[in-house]
Motif scaffolding. Structure first.
Motif, PDB file in Angstrom:
ATOM      1  N   VAL A 357       0.848  -1.189   0.000  1.00 21.85           N
ATOM      2  CA  VAL A 357       0.000   0.000   0.000  1.00 21.85           C
ATOM      3  C   VAL A 357       0.885   1.241   0.000  1.00 21.85           C
ATOM      4  N   GLU A 358       0.349   2.306  -0.560  1.00 16.22           N
ATOM      5  CA  GLU A 358       1.011   3.609  -0.486  1.00 16.22           C
ATOM      6  C   GLU A 358       0.389   4.406   0.652  1.00 16.22           C
ATOM      7  N   ILE A 359       1.228   4.859   1.561  1.00 15.03           N
ATOM      8  CA  ILE A 359       0.781   5.627   2.725  1.00 15.03           C
ATOM      9  C   ILE A 359       0.869   7.101   2.390  1.00 15.03           C
ATOM     10  N   GLY A 360      -0.261   7.786   2.488  1.00 12.94           N
ATOM     11  CA  GLY A 360      -0.278   9.208   2.165  1.00 12.94           C
ATOM     12  C   GLY A 360       0.214  10.083   3.304  1.00 12.94           C
ATOM     13  N   SER A 361      -0.019   9.687   4.535  1.00 17.52           N
ATOM     14  CA  SER A 361       0.411  10.482   5.674  1.00 17.52           C
ATOM     15  C   SER A 361       0.514   9.578   6.891  1.00 17.52           C
ATOM     16  N   GLY A 362       1.332   9.992   7.855  1.00 20.71           N
ATOM     17  CA  GLY A 362       1.472   9.257   9.109  1.00 20.71           C
ATOM     18  C   GLY A 362       2.864   8.749   9.370  1.00 20.71           C
ATOM     19  N   VAL A 363       3.563   8.268   8.334  1.00 16.42           N
ATOM     20  CA  VAL A 363       4.920   7.766   8.485  1.00 16.42           C
ATOM     21  C   VAL A 363       5.791   8.365   7.388  1.00 16.42           C
ATOM     22  N   THR A 364       7.106   8.320   7.647  1.00 23.54           N
ATOM     23  CA  THR A 364       8.077   8.802   6.681  1.00 23.54           C
ATOM     24  C   THR A 364       9.060   7.685   6.364  1.00 23.54           C
ATOM     25  N   ALA A 365       9.941   7.959   5.425  1.00 21.99           N
ATOM     26  CA  ALA A 365      10.926   6.951   5.038  1.00 21.99           C
ATOM     27  C   ALA A 365      11.930   6.673   6.145  1.00 21.99           C
ATOM     28  N   ALA A 366      12.056   7.566   7.130  1.00 23.20           N
ATOM     29  CA  ALA A 366      13.021   7.372   8.219  1.00 23.20           C
ATOM     30  C   ALA A 366      12.468   6.528   9.363  1.00 23.20           C
ATOM     31  N   ASP A 367      11.176   6.226   9.375  1.00 27.90           N
ATOM     32  CA  ASP A 367      10.590   5.455  10.466  1.00 27.90           C
ATOM     33  C   ASP A 367      10.959   3.980  10.357  1.00 27.90           C
ATOM     34  N   ARG A 368      11.038   3.326  11.536  1.00 29.89           N
ATOM     35  CA  ARG A 368      11.235   1.875  11.604  1.00 29.89           C
ATOM     36  C   ARG A 368       9.884   1.248  11.907  1.00 29.89           C
ATOM     37  N   VAL A 369       9.353   0.545  10.930  1.00 25.85           N
ATOM     38  CA  VAL A 369       7.993   0.016  11.009  1.00 25.85           C
ATOM     39  C   VAL A 369       8.055  -1.479  11.289  1.00 25.85           C
ATOM     40  N   ILE A 370       7.182  -1.936  12.177  1.00 29.81           N
ATOM     41  CA  ILE A 370       7.101  -3.357  12.527  1.00 29.81           C
ATOM     42  C   ILE A 370       6.210  -4.056  11.509  1.00 29.81           C
ATOM     43  N   ASP A 371       6.730  -5.128  10.937  1.00 27.18           N
ATOM     44  CA  ASP A 371       5.956  -5.931  10.008  1.00 27.18           C
ATOM     45  C   ASP A 371       5.205  -7.012  10.786  1.00 27.18           C
ATOM     46  N   THR A 372       3.901  -7.124  10.511  1.00 20.84           N
ATOM     47  CA  THR A 372       3.022  -8.076  11.202  1.00 20.84           C
ATOM     48  C   THR A 372       3.187  -7.943  12.719  1.00 20.84           C
ATOM     49  N   PRO A 373       2.784  -6.831  13.304  1.00 22.55           N
ATOM     50  CA  PRO A 373       2.960  -6.625  14.747  1.00 22.55           C
ATOM     51  C   PRO A 373       2.201  -7.672  15.563  1.00 22.55           C
ATOM     52  N   PRO A 374       2.813  -8.217  16.612  1.00 22.08           N
ATOM     53  CA  PRO A 374       2.136  -9.213  17.458  1.00 22.08           C
ATOM     54  C   PRO A 374       0.917  -8.616  18.147  1.00 22.08           C
ATOM     55  N   ASP A 375      -0.010  -9.483  18.479  1.00 26.78           N
ATOM     56  CA  ASP A 375      -1.205  -9.034  19.182  1.00 26.78           C
ATOM     57  C   ASP A 375      -0.843  -8.581  20.596  1.00 26.78           C
ATOM     58  N   GLY A 376      -1.566  -7.603  21.081  1.00 26.40           N
ATOM     59  CA  GLY A 376      -1.381  -7.140  22.446  1.00 26.40           C
ATOM     60  C   GLY A 376      -0.345  -6.053  22.612  1.00 26.40           C
ATOM     61  N   LEU A 377       0.309  -5.614  21.548  1.00 29.86           N
ATOM     62  CA  LEU A 377       1.296  -4.540  21.685  1.00 29.86           C
ATOM     63  C   LEU A 377       0.603  -3.226  22.005  1.00 29.86           C
ATOM     64  N   SER A 378       1.257  -2.442  22.829  1.00 34.02           N
ATOM     65  CA  SER A 378       0.758  -1.116  23.176  1.00 34.02           C
ATOM     66  C   SER A 378       1.906  -0.127  23.087  1.00 34.02           C
ATOM     67  N   ASP A 379       1.563   1.137  23.155  1.00 30.78           N
ATOM     68  CA  ASP A 379       2.592   2.176  23.120  1.00 30.78           C
ATOM     69  C   ASP A 379       3.549   2.005  24.302  1.00 30.78           C
ATOM     70  N   ASN A 380       4.825   2.237  24.043  1.00 31.66           N
ATOM     71  CA  ASN A 380       5.922   2.193  25.022  1.00 31.66           C
ATOM     72  C   ASN A 380       6.295   0.774  25.450  1.00 31.66           C
ATOM     73  N   ASP A 381       5.715  -0.251  24.826  1.00 32.35           N
ATOM     74  CA  ASP A 381       6.126  -1.617  25.137  1.00 32.35           C
ATOM     75  C   ASP A 381       7.521  -1.878  24.565  1.00 32.35           C
ATOM     76  N   PRO A 382       8.443  -2.476  25.387  1.00 30.22           N
ATOM     77  CA  PRO A 382       9.762  -2.824  24.837  1.00 30.22           C
ATOM     78  C   PRO A 382       9.665  -4.095  24.001  1.00 30.22           C
ATOM     79  N   VAL A 383      10.451  -4.167  22.960  1.00 28.29           N
ATOM     80  CA  VAL A 383      10.495  -5.347  22.094  1.00 28.29           C
ATOM     81  C   VAL A 383      11.942  -5.591  21.705  1.00 28.29           C
ATOM     82  N   GLN A 384      12.185  -6.760  21.155  1.00 28.48           N
ATOM     83  CA  GLN A 384      13.493  -7.064  20.621  1.00 28.48           C
ATOM     84  C   GLN A 384      13.371  -7.254  19.113  1.00 28.48           C
ATOM     85  N   VAL A 385      14.350  -6.747  18.404  1.00 29.33           N
ATOM     86  CA  VAL A 385      14.348  -6.783  16.947  1.00 29.33           C
ATOM     87  C   VAL A 385      15.084  -8.030  16.499  1.00 29.33           C
ATOM     88  N   SER A 386      14.441  -8.805  15.684  1.00 28.56           N
ATOM     89  CA  SER A 386      15.073  -9.995  15.113  1.00 28.56           C
ATOM     90  C   SER A 386      15.172  -9.824  13.612  1.00 28.56           C
TER      91      SER A 386
END
Length: 401
Positions: A357-386
């Motif tokens: 999809v093409e995103i018109g607004s909300g994120v930029t090319a510099a953001d790190r986006v999570i692919d298929t985010p797990p259920d139950g995630l909330s703002d400020n939750d720590p995660v590990q990047v694999s």
């Protein structure tokens, strides 16, 4: 007198000191061993706790938004129309005497298409001319009489009232002459409609009459269309552009047309007009394009596919559709901040390509986006990047031949 006295050495004291020293060294060794063991256990416990905490964090895979290298292509259906089209109706009733041009014939402006036999109009014109002659004769007699009565008024042979009556009669007779003359001119013009001619250079695209057919006076709302002449040297293309893309389709924008009869061959067109309004029923704006057609290969009334190459939008990025999450807060994506904590952002979709999809607004090319985010995630939750597993390349078997 010298006597031999034996010398006594302190051997037992030295042996006791060495024993105490050995015991001290052994004690220190035991303490050191115990301390090392405790330290090792503490480190192992710390490592185990760290590993346990790490395993408790959700693992996520990151994707990078990709800025579009080129603008999107907007492909819309359209219809071709002749640059000019004139429906030829009869302006006088009668019978078709003859026709001179059939469908597909190229005609010039003023060229004869057909003739209508109008005996009634011919007789009406003869009668109108006779009425005009009679009106002129009556006017001439009235003028002579008025002049005589005017001359007799000087000698008081007639009254002023009688002279005025003669002058009034002369004015009425002259008005009758003018009315008769207008009627003759009207019928003469009507008789001229016996000849049906081409209004401009073009092609005869319709003929719906034949010799001997009864012809009635017609118009665009009633009556029969006898001929249709179209100028196909250039064509108009009408396209309904969705409201979201209407500001990008301006006058002078180039487009490419494709038609089923010439697959793979594009035709260049240019936007020449826009309705500058949105149809409430369809949510689109009517746009008109012009395409040159000197060889007459494109046919009016045909279907065409119109492709617009849109300019690159500076803030539009592309993401996989799996990165989107829709909930009661709307369409969002999960991103990571600099401390690997989750931060949800609300986005808007510009275009949907299915898997991306093409995103018109909300994120930029510099953001790190999570692919298929797990259920139950909330703002400020720590995660590990694999890191994503390397995709295995599978050679597909192709059929022989």
């Amino acid at each position: 007198m010298l006597t031999d006295t034996p010398v006594i050495h302190p051997q037992p004291r030295r042996s006791a000191g060495r024993a105490r020293l050995g015991l001290l060294v052994a004690l220190l060794a035991v303490v050191a061993i115990v301390a090392v063991g405790i330290g090792v256990r503490a480190n192992e416990s710390k490592d185990l706790k760290t590993w346990t905490d790490t395993q408790a964090l959700p693992s996520v895979i990151l994707v990078s938004p990709v800025a579009a290298a080129q603008g999107a292509a907007l492909v819309l259906p359209g219809r071709l129309e002749a640059w000019s089209r004139a429906a030829i109706f009869a302006r006088v009733g009668g019978y078709l005497k003859s026709w001179k041009a059939d469908i597909g014939a190229k005609v010039k402006a003023g060229q004869l298409l057909a003739e209508i036999d109008t005996p009634e109009v011919d007789q009406q014109l003869l009668q109108a001319r006779a009425d005009l002659a009679a009106a002129k004769a009556n006017a001439s007699l009235s003028q002579t009489s008025a002049k005589r009565w005017q001359a007799m008024l000087a000698s008081d042979s007639v009254s002023k009232q009688e002279v005025d009556e003669r002058n009034g009669d002369l004015a009425a007779k002259q008005a009758q002459v003018m009315a008769a003359q207008a009627n003759v001119e009207r019928l003469t013009a009507t008789q001229g409609f016996q000849r049906l001619t081409a209004p401009f250079d073009g092609v005869v695209t319709a003929r719906s009459t034949d010799v001997g057919a009864l012809i009635n006076v017609g118009s665009s709302t009633s009556g029969q269309e006898l001929f249709a002449v179209s100028d196909v040297s250039r064509l108009r293309v009408y396209v309904q552009v969705p409201q979201s893309y209407a500001p990008q389709i301006k006058v002078g924008t180039d487009a490419r047309l494709s038609v089923p009869e010439y697959p793979g061959e594009p035709f260049k067109a240019t936007v020449i007009a826009s309705a500058d309004s949105v149809n409430a029923a369809s949510g689109s704006t009517l746009v008109q394009l012009q395409v040159d057609n000197p060889a007459g290969r494109l046919l009016p009334g045909a279907y065409t596919s119109v492709r617009f190459d849109l300019p690159v939008q500076p803030n539009v990025v592309r993401l996989p559709a799996s990165a989107l999450q829709f909930d009661d807060r709307g369409m969002r994506v999960a991103t990571l901040d600099q401390h690997d904590h989750v931060l949800f952002k609300t986005v808007t979709i510009a275009r949907d390509f299915g898997d991306t999809v093409e995103i018109g607004s909300g994120v930029t090319a510099a953001d790190r986006v999570i692919d298929t985010p797990p259920d139950g995630l909330s703002d400020n939750d720590p995660v590990q990047v694999s890191k994503p597993a390397a995709a295995n390349t599978v050679a597909e078997a192709k059929p022989h031949g």
